[in-house]
Design a protein around this motif. Structure first.
Motif, PDB file in Angstrom:
ATOM      1  N   TYR A 246      -3.295 -21.367  15.239  1.00 44.87           N
ATOM      2  CA  TYR A 246      -3.239 -19.979  14.795  1.00 44.87           C
ATOM      3  C   TYR A 246      -3.216 -19.925  13.263  1.00 44.87           C
ATOM      4  CZ  TYR A 246      -2.297 -18.537  19.591  1.00 44.87           C
ATOM      5  OH  TYR A 246      -2.399 -18.293  20.937  1.00 44.87           O
ATOM      6  N   ILE A 247      -4.198 -19.235  12.705  1.00 39.03           N
ATOM      7  CA  ILE A 247      -4.292 -19.061  11.254  1.00 39.03           C
ATOM      8  C   ILE A 247      -3.658 -17.727  10.887  1.00 39.03           C
ATOM      9  CG2 ILE A 247      -5.839 -19.043   9.274  1.00 39.03           C
ATOM     10  CD1 ILE A 247      -6.002 -21.623  10.848  1.00 39.03           C
ATOM     11  N   PHE A 248      -2.590 -17.764  10.091  1.00 47.06           N
ATOM     12  CA  PHE A 248      -1.936 -16.547   9.620  1.00 47.06           C
ATOM     13  C   PHE A 248      -2.442 -16.262   8.202  1.00 47.06           C
ATOM     14  CE2 PHE A 248       0.619 -17.653  13.157  1.00 47.06           C
ATOM     15  CZ  PHE A 248       1.253 -16.485  13.579  1.00 47.06           C
ATOM     16  N   VAL A 249      -3.106 -15.128   8.043  1.00 47.77           N
ATOM     17  CA  VAL A 249      -3.805 -14.806   6.797  1.00 47.77           C
ATOM     18  C   VAL A 249      -2.930 -13.932   5.906  1.00 47.77           C
ATOM     19  CG1 VAL A 249      -5.840 -13.708   5.794  1.00 47.77           C
ATOM     20  CG2 VAL A 249      -6.033 -14.953   7.958  1.00 47.77           C
ATOM     21  N   SER A 250      -2.859 -14.298   4.639  1.00 46.26           N
ATOM     22  CA  SER A 250      -2.247 -13.432   3.622  1.00 46.26           C
ATOM     23  C   SER A 250      -3.275 -13.220   2.516  1.00 46.26           C
ATOM     24  CB  SER A 250      -0.964 -14.053   3.053  1.00 46.26           C
ATOM     25  OG  SER A 250      -1.233 -15.283   2.399  1.00 46.26           O
ATOM     26  N   VAL A 251      -3.376 -11.994   2.014  1.00 44.55           N
ATOM     27  CA  VAL A 251      -4.352 -11.654   0.983  1.00 44.55           C
ATOM     28  C   VAL A 251      -3.634 -11.588  -0.366  1.00 44.55           C
ATOM     29  CG1 VAL A 251      -6.089  -9.999   0.216  1.00 44.55           C
ATOM     30  CG2 VAL A 251      -5.713 -10.361   2.671  1.00 44.55           C
ATOM     31  N   ARG A 252      -4.106 -12.348  -1.305  1.00 40.38           N
ATOM     32  CA  ARG A 252      -3.500 -12.434  -2.631  1.00 40.38           C
ATOM     33  C   ARG A 252      -3.618 -11.087  -3.367  1.00 40.38           C
ATOM     34  NH1 ARG A 252      -6.671 -16.599  -5.237  1.00 40.38           N
ATOM     35  NH2 ARG A 252      -5.799 -17.864  -3.549  1.00 40.38           N
ATOM     36  N   PRO A 253      -2.567 -10.640  -4.057  1.00 34.60           N
ATOM     37  CA  PRO A 253      -2.660  -9.396  -4.828  1.00 34.60           C
ATOM     38  C   PRO A 253      -3.786  -9.477  -5.853  1.00 34.60           C
ATOM     39  CG  PRO A 253      -0.366 -10.095  -4.632  1.00 34.60           C
ATOM     40  CD  PRO A 253      -1.201 -11.222  -4.098  1.00 34.60           C
ATOM     41  N   HIS A 254      -4.479  -8.341  -6.050  1.00 32.96           N
ATOM     42  CA  HIS A 254      -5.621  -8.302  -6.962  1.00 32.96           C
ATOM     43  C   HIS A 254      -5.229  -7.656  -8.283  1.00 32.96           C
ATOM     44  CE1 HIS A 254      -9.774  -7.601  -8.327  1.00 32.96           C
ATOM     45  NE2 HIS A 254     -10.124  -8.500  -7.423  1.00 32.96           N
ATOM     46  N   ASP A 255      -5.887  -8.076  -9.358  1.00 31.32           N
ATOM     47  CA  ASP A 255      -5.578  -7.532 -10.683  1.00 31.32           C
ATOM     48  C   ASP A 255      -6.046  -6.087 -10.846  1.00 31.32           C
ATOM     49  OD1 ASP A 255      -4.443  -9.925 -11.467  1.00 31.32           O
ATOM     50  OD2 ASP A 255      -6.296 -10.699 -12.362  1.00 31.32           O
ATOM     51  N   LEU A 256      -7.077  -5.679 -10.125  1.00 25.79           N
ATOM     52  CA  LEU A 256      -7.660  -4.354 -10.316  1.00 25.79           C
ATOM     53  C   LEU A 256      -7.463  -3.406  -9.141  1.00 25.79           C
ATOM     54  CD1 LEU A 256     -11.103  -5.306 -11.946  1.00 25.79           C
ATOM     55  CD2 LEU A 256      -9.073  -4.393 -13.088  1.00 25.79           C
ATOM     56  N   PHE A 257      -7.475  -3.935  -7.929  1.00 20.81           N
ATOM     57  CA  PHE A 257      -7.513  -3.072  -6.750  1.00 20.81           C
ATOM     58  C   PHE A 257      -6.230  -3.179  -5.926  1.00 20.81           C
ATOM     59  CE2 PHE A 257     -11.879  -4.441  -7.641  1.00 20.81           C
ATOM     60  CZ  PHE A 257     -12.505  -3.208  -7.826  1.00 20.81           C
ATOM     61  N   GLU A 258      -5.883  -2.060  -5.317  1.00 23.45           N
ATOM     62  CA  GLU A 258      -4.823  -2.032  -4.323  1.00 23.45           C
ATOM     63  C   GLU A 258      -5.412  -1.477  -3.037  1.00 23.45           C
ATOM     64  OE1 GLU A 258      -1.266  -0.034  -5.382  1.00 23.45           O
ATOM     65  OE2 GLU A 258      -0.874  -1.284  -7.135  1.00 23.45           O
ATOM     66  N   ARG A 259      -5.056  -2.122  -1.935  1.00 23.41           N
ATOM     67  CA  ARG A 259      -5.627  -1.699  -0.643  1.00 23.41           C
ATOM     68  C   ARG A 259      -4.670  -0.747   0.080  1.00 23.41           C
ATOM     69  NH1 ARG A 259      -8.110  -5.645   4.104  1.00 23.41           N
ATOM     70  NH2 ARG A 259      -8.572  -3.993   5.611  1.00 23.41           N
ATOM     71  N   ASP A 260      -5.230   0.292   0.655  1.00 19.41           N
ATOM     72  CA  ASP A 260      -4.472   1.227   1.482  1.00 19.41           C
ATOM     73  C   ASP A 260      -5.291   1.507   2.740  1.00 19.41           C
ATOM     74  OD1 ASP A 260      -2.818   3.133   2.574  1.00 19.41           O
ATOM     75  OD2 ASP A 260      -3.401   4.731   1.192  1.00 19.41           O
ATOM     76  N   GLY A 261      -5.040   0.708   3.786  1.00 21.21           N
ATOM     77  CA  GLY A 261      -5.880   0.815   4.975  1.00 21.21           C
ATOM     78  C   GLY A 261      -7.279   0.311   4.652  1.00 21.21           C
ATOM     79  N   LEU A 262      -8.267   1.173   4.832  1.00 17.86           N
ATOM     80  CA  LEU A 262      -9.641   0.818   4.482  1.00 17.86           C
ATOM     81  C   LEU A 262     -10.002   1.240   3.072  1.00 17.86           C
ATOM     82  CD1 LEU A 262     -11.608   1.651   7.774  1.00 17.86           C
ATOM     83  CD2 LEU A 262     -10.734  -0.568   7.001  1.00 17.86           C
ATOM     84  N   ASP A 263      -9.156   2.027   2.416  1.00 16.69           N
ATOM     85  CA  ASP A 263      -9.452   2.506   1.062  1.00 16.69           C
ATOM     86  C   ASP A 263      -8.980   1.507   0.014  1.00 16.69           C
ATOM     87  OD1 ASP A 263     -10.537   4.814   2.097  1.00 16.69           O
ATOM     88  OD2 ASP A 263      -8.715   5.998   1.846  1.00 16.69           O
ATOM     89  N   LEU A 264      -9.734   1.471  -1.088  1.00 16.24           N
ATOM     90  CA  LEU A 264      -9.348   0.683  -2.254  1.00 16.24           C
ATOM     91  C   LEU A 264      -9.044   1.635  -3.405  1.00 16.24           C
ATOM     92  CD1 LEU A 264     -12.001  -2.193  -2.170  1.00 16.24           C
ATOM     93  CD2 LEU A 264      -9.571  -2.372  -1.621  1.00 16.24           C
TER      94      LEU A 264
END
Length: 383
Positions: A246-264
């Protein structure tokens, strides 16, 4: 002494299946451990077992039918009748989930066993989550020992039957009027022992090795997602199937974008000289890297006349892709109006001239705020 048929609640002509069904039902119902150790339950349970011990034995039953209790040693059913074998079945049903190993509910472990599932924590970038990607990982997994082919014994030798349990994997001991089974302490339930273990795996039949795997990250994957790689976990024992990885995925914080659901969301500075008359600015965006993505990693954003800090502009379809549909989120650009700094004398003079020309008419927010502030000061001072 009560009639044995009456105790079990069966007719005198009942067959073996009816006797056994009645016995199992009553034994489960009146077992002391299911009734808080009640003495009455213990007495009833013993009576039920005694009756079944006699009636389940054809010879004892014939003697009982002809001579009554006198035909079976004064009413004693004997300690070796078939009832004592069946009592372990009752314990397995009553206590199987919690005490299966003690009461015979466990199974010999010499057959194939599925390998353990494994976990791997994987950190990816927002760009990888947006476009999807192939990622190479290295995971330590249990592999079948090639030297002994998983048997655990040194090549050229073989495991031998366990002398303690005779290969059954379990040993039995009599306690009171019933027998208790448990896992063989010598072979651990395997039914066999290894006198000369394999030097590579030390008798375990498995070795731990690093494996390199390719993991496909689907476009749109979110932080905390779990990806299952079937059959990529630890090797099974004794020829059993592999477990899963089982691969547990974490997404690294981005310098420019913040994710909110499907919106950036992205905050973009706007020069005051552009915000006042309106105009255009460039904003960053994510790209899937394909040749068809002509806009690449930048977009032209129209700034409305008189734009204020905090004003947002929504770019449809430039957000994150959905994992389960063809839908895409939006890119929400938040404007941050910059005030000029380090002005020279000429620039300051022009700014003052501009302010004089604008007056209060061009600053509706300021005018409204000043009106509220004047009322507040008047209320405080009583003026």
């Amino acid at each position: 002494m009560r009639d044995y048929y009456e105790i079990l609640g069966v007719a005198r002509g009942s067959d073996e299946a009816a006797l056994k069904a009645a016995f199992r039902k009553l034994a489960m119902e009146h077992h002391p451990d299911r009734n808080g150790g009640s003495e009455e339950s213990a007495s009833r349970f013993k009576e039920i077992n005694e009756a079944y011990s006699v009636l389940s034995d054809p010879k004892k039953r014939a003697a009982y039918d002809q001579f009554g209790h006198a035909g079976v040693n004064g009413g004693q059913g004997g300690g070796g009748g078939p009832g004592f074998a069946d009592i372990n079945d009752i314990f397995s049903e009553v206590f199987g989930s919690a005490f299966g190993d003690m009461f015979g509910g466990g199974q010999r472990r010499s057959g194939p066993a599925r390998g353990q599932d494994l976990r791997y924590d994987l950190e990816i970038t927002l760009e990888q989550a947006y476009a999807g990607s192939e990622v190479e990982i290295t995971a330590a997994t249990a592999m079948t020992c090639e030297a002994c082919e998983g048997g655990g014994a040194k090549p050229g030798t073989s495991p031998v039957t366990c002398p303690t349990c005779g290969g059954a994997g379990r040993v039995r001991a009599s306690q009171g009027f019933f027998a208790i089974e448990r896992t063989c302490p010598r072979c651990g339930g395997e039914g066999r022992t290894i006198s000369d273990p394999c030097t590579t795996c030390r008798g375990h039949g498995q070795v731990r090795r690093n494996r390199t795997l390719q993991v496909r990250i689907p476009a749109g994957v979110d932080d905390g997602a779990r990806i299952r790689l079937s059959g990529e976990g630890d090797a099974g024992a004794r020829g059993g199937p592999r477990g899963d990885l089982y691969i547990f995925v974490s997404v690294r914080p981005h310098d420019l974008f913040e994710r909110d659901g499907l919106d950036l969301h992205c905050t973009v500075p706007v020069p005051m000289t552009t915000a006042v008359p309106g105009g255009e600015i460039e904003a960053p965006c994510l790209s899937d890297g394909s040749p068809d993505d002509a806009e690449n990693n930048r977009l032209t954003v129209k700034v409305p006349e008189g734009a204020q800090t905090g004003r947002t502009v929504r770019i449809r379809g430039r957000g994150m892709p959905s994992l389960r549909s063809r839908e895409r989120g939006d890119l929400v650009v938040e404007l941050f109006v910059e005030t000029p700094t380090r002005l020279n004398a000429r620039q300051k003079a022009l700014m003052q001239e501009f302010a004089d020309l604008c007056g209060d008419q061009q600053h509706p927010e300021s005018s409204g705020f000043l009106n509220k502030a004047r009322k507040f000061w008047e209320d405080v001072t009583g003026g």
